[in-house]
Design an enzyme around this catalytic site. Sequence first.
Site, PDB file in Angstrom:
ATOM      1  CG  LEU A  66      -1.908  -1.228   1.197  1.00 50.27           C
ATOM      2  CD1 LEU A  66      -2.483  -1.491   2.583  1.00 50.27           C
ATOM      3  CD2 LEU A  66      -3.015  -0.988   0.189  1.00 50.27           C
ATOM      4  N   PRO A  67       0.303   2.425  -0.303  1.00 49.45           N
ATOM      5  CG  PRO A  67      -0.945   3.905  -1.600  1.00 49.45           C
ATOM      6  CD  PRO A  67      -1.075   2.654  -0.782  1.00 49.45           C
ATOM      7  CE  LYS A 171      11.856   0.223  -0.200  1.00 48.00           C
ATOM      8  NZ  LYS A 171      10.513  -0.173  -0.609  1.00 48.00           N
ATOM      9  CE  LYS A 239       5.510   6.126   1.680  1.00 49.54           C
ATOM     10  NZ  LYS A 239       5.883   4.684   1.627  1.00 49.54           N
TER      11      LYS A 239
END
Length: 284
Positions: A66-67, A171, A239
Site C-alpha cells: 500500500l502507499p 527498507k 514519504k
Amino acid sequence: MKKVGFIGLGAMGLPMAQNLLKQGFELQVAQHVNPDPVIVLQKQGAQVHSNLVEVIRSSEVVISILPTDQELNEVLLSEEIIAAFQENAILIEMTSGSPDAIKNLDRVYRENGIRILDAPVSGGTSGAENGTLTAMVGGDPFTLNEVEEVIGAMAKNVYSVGDVSTGKAIKAINQMLAGIHMIATSEAISLAKELDVDTAILKEVIGDSSGQSWMLMNKLDSIVNQQFDPGFKLKLMKKDVQIAVDEGRTSVLPIASLALQLYKLAEKEDGELDFAAISKNLIH
C-alpha cells in the site's frame, strides 16, 4: 499454499501480481475504483471478488503493498478484514511503511491468531516487472519458509533479516540512501553539463569507477532526456525519506534531513512524477 490474495495494485503491485499468475498461483483480487489493473489481471486468470473481505476469505496467503501507513492502518486494521482471515493464513506485508506501524499491526494480528511477515521490497518497477526484486523479510523464519515460493515468484533475492519491523527499518535505510543518491546523481549531471562533459561518456566511465551508483547507471538517461513518467513517485520517496529521518531519533542525519527538504520542495509541483524529477530543481 496456492491461493494468494493481493491488496494494492499500483505501479509495483500490478506487475508483482502478474508474476504470481505466471508462476501458477491462484490470484484473488477485488474490484477497485481504478478498474484497469483488475481487468488486466482478470484477463490473465485472476479471480475477481466484489470486495477485500471476500479476497481474504478466499486466500491462504495475503499480500499487501500500500502507499503509506495511513492506508495500511485503514485497510488492514479493519475489524471485517481481520475477521476474514482463514485459520493458519499468513499476511505478507510489503508496504514501505514505518517500523512502528508494522509493530502495531503485528501485535493486533497476533492477538487474533494471524501470522505476519514484514517484507518490503527494493528494485523499482523494472524489478517488479522482471521478478528480480530484493525482499527484506522480518518475522519468523519458519513462516518465511512456508511462503518462500510465493515471495520467490516476485523477488530474486530474499533475505531473512530479523524480527517483524526489521524489514521496514532496512527498507527505510535503503530509501534514505536511494533518495540521497538521486540528488547526488542530479548534481553530477549538472556539473558535467557545466564542464561540457558528454553524459554518455560520463555514465560509461563512472560505471567503472568508485563513484558508480545504481541511480547514476539507471536514472541518468531519464534525467538527461527529462523523462519522468512514474515509476516510483516523488511524493512516495519524500514519504520514505521522512520515515528514515523520523526514525533517527538519536542519530544525526544532516544529509538525509537536507534531502528531505529538497523532496518536500519538489513535491509541491512534481509529486506525481518519478522521483528522478528532483533533478528539475538541481540542473540548470
